[in-house]
Design an enzyme around this catalytic site. Sequence first.
Site, PDB file in Angstrom:
ATOM      1  N   GLU A  44       1.862  -0.295  -4.810  1.00 52.71           N
ATOM      2  CA  GLU A  44       1.024   0.823  -5.252  1.00 52.71           C
ATOM      3  C   GLU A  44       1.952   2.040  -5.268  1.00 52.71           C
ATOM      4  OE1 GLU A  44      -3.034   3.230  -3.938  1.00 52.71           O
ATOM      5  OE2 GLU A  44      -1.646   2.531  -2.430  1.00 52.71           O
ATOM      6  N   ASP A  82       0.831  -1.201   0.000  1.00 51.67           N
ATOM      7  CA  ASP A  82       0.000   0.000   0.000  1.00 51.67           C
ATOM      8  C   ASP A  82       0.875   1.264   0.000  1.00 51.67           C
ATOM      9  OD1 ASP A  82      -2.812   0.939   0.311  1.00 51.67           O
ATOM     10  OD2 ASP A  82      -2.056   1.826   2.164  1.00 51.67           O
TER      11      ASP A  82
HETATM   12  C1  GLC Z   1      -4.243   3.018  -0.722  1.00 49.76           C
HETATM   13  C2  GLC Z   1      -5.445   2.104  -0.715  1.00 49.76           C
HETATM   14  C3  GLC Z   1      -6.641   2.906  -0.327  1.00 49.76           C
HETATM   15  C4  GLC Z   1      -6.416   3.437   1.075  1.00 49.76           C
HETATM   16  C5  GLC Z   1      -5.095   4.217   1.161  1.00 49.76           C
HETATM   17  C6  GLC Z   1      -4.688   4.441   2.581  1.00 49.76           C
HETATM   18  O1  GLC Z   1      -4.358   4.020  -1.662  1.00 49.76           O
HETATM   19  O2  GLC Z   1      -5.579   1.460  -1.947  1.00 49.76           O
HETATM   20  O3  GLC Z   1      -7.820   2.173  -0.394  1.00 49.76           O
HETATM   21  O4  GLC Z   1      -7.458   4.260   1.451  1.00 49.76           O
HETATM   22  O5  GLC Z   1      -4.036   3.532   0.552  1.00 49.76           O
HETATM   23  O6  GLC Z   1      -4.197   3.259   3.141  1.00 49.76           O
END
Ligand code: GLC
Length: 534
Positions: free
Chosen positions: A262, A199
Amino acid sequence: MSWWETAVGYEVYLRSFADGDGDGVGDFAGLTGKLGYIASIGVDAVWVTPFYPSPQADFGYDVADYRDVDPVYGSLDDFDAFVGEAHRLGLKVVLDIVPNHSSSEHPFFKAALRGGPGSTYWDRYVWRDPAPGGGPPNNWLSIFGGPAWTYVPEHGKYYMHLFLPAQPDFNWASPKVREEFVDILRFWAARGADGFRVDVAHSLLEHPDYPDNPLSDELRPGAAPRHFGHLEHLYDLDQPGVPEIFREWRRAVGPDVYLVGEVYLGEPEKVRKYVTGGALHQSFFFGLNALEWDPPELGRRIRRAVEVVPAGWGWVQGSHDEHRAVTRYGGGPKGVQRSLALWTAMMGLPGTPFLYQGEELGLENGAVAAGNVLDPVGLRQPSEGRDPCRTPMPWTISGETHGFSDGAAPWLLSRRRPDHETVEFQEAAADSPLKSMRALLAARRETASGRVGPVRRLDAPEGVVAYARDGVAHLANLTDEPVEVEVEVEVEAAGAWVLAYATNGGRPADGAVRLADGAVRLGERSGVILRKAS
Ligand code: GLC
């Protein structure tokens, strides 16, 4: 070759996939019961969103205990049963790890609050003094709105949170935090995890001096920054030490555990250092997600990404954070055709495509009435709310919840789906997005041995993605007009092209694809996979 180099992934948003115990929230029992369905689509790996104990302020992306299962999703035994069944079906398991921040209910944060500056857990989080004249230490903003700082009067200090105040950022400059996460990764790898989705992987460290970020061009001159986009994120994101953290992780968990990040940084050049040199294996490619339907631009962005880091991408059209692809692509049959044509283009590229649950059905956004909004983003900035892509999976035609839950109302209330969006309908129909996706993944698998070579671009009109790799060609006409593409026979070994897969596009079935002497005629919004006759 490692498994992820030939795999297709499937993202499960656990809360909304299948409810096994009738409380209205998806869970491991429900998911385990539907693994046969997931395997039947033809994917190879399941990424499951955070299931750890959590106050659910951000629906699980606020973790209070990294080594357990929240009772709403089941127990560690249910987790083990899920992994066992996934592996029995030949599916790899990718867990979602949230290292940037914890929940404010995490024992470390509670201990830091209790103990104050200098206490054992204080340093696990990011604390700063107020600015000299009072107020937050700098101009940083939270991605979810408001300042990135919350004041704790008792200690006279601010703590940092890139997201909600209930999601305090870990201090990744602390060796203790680094040790903790290596231990967490080992814990889940030992329980059978084959990989991790990381994440907000690009945000773990901040500049050690915490300077103000410069104002961005988006901001009107003289106005005060209020929105994340109003700042240039020079000092809070993408700091030089971050890839090294993932190198450490790779050394700790060994070469067989897959790490996909991500890394939400836009330009592929910025992402490169995260997916090369032994850091993450891949990042999702987000370059398409903010786009509406713009075929020439889609083609250019895909090409650019492949040039910059050939095998570094997890190819996605959407996720639990974006409006659904079919909706973004115009909705209705047109949106479905566009999405499938784009998938046909993505399925032969180096890297790992990831479907988001329901994309195989061509699902549009769910309709959530204003009074039922639950997403913390949607509550603050309605147009950016994420509930519409998070509504429960429609399994059956009948039933209040389309078979998602046979008990209570679902945790997120939305309008009923039309019959044709349900799994039951699409299984029974002769032709449906689900059947097309199965055929596409079968064709991909059948031609998979040809996918080790480099991507060779084929000449094609703008808005058509066309390339060949080792005797397999992918052509996708993203435009709304039929086109002809010459597949250069001289580049490929001689021999006839055979059609391995075609989406039916926007035209009557008879004229969708014609193949003669290496020239392919593609209907509007359609795609084909060709392979050399053996
Ligand atoms: C990432 C996740 C999202 C979440 C954020 C904070 O972007 O995909 O859903 O709200 O991180 O953890």
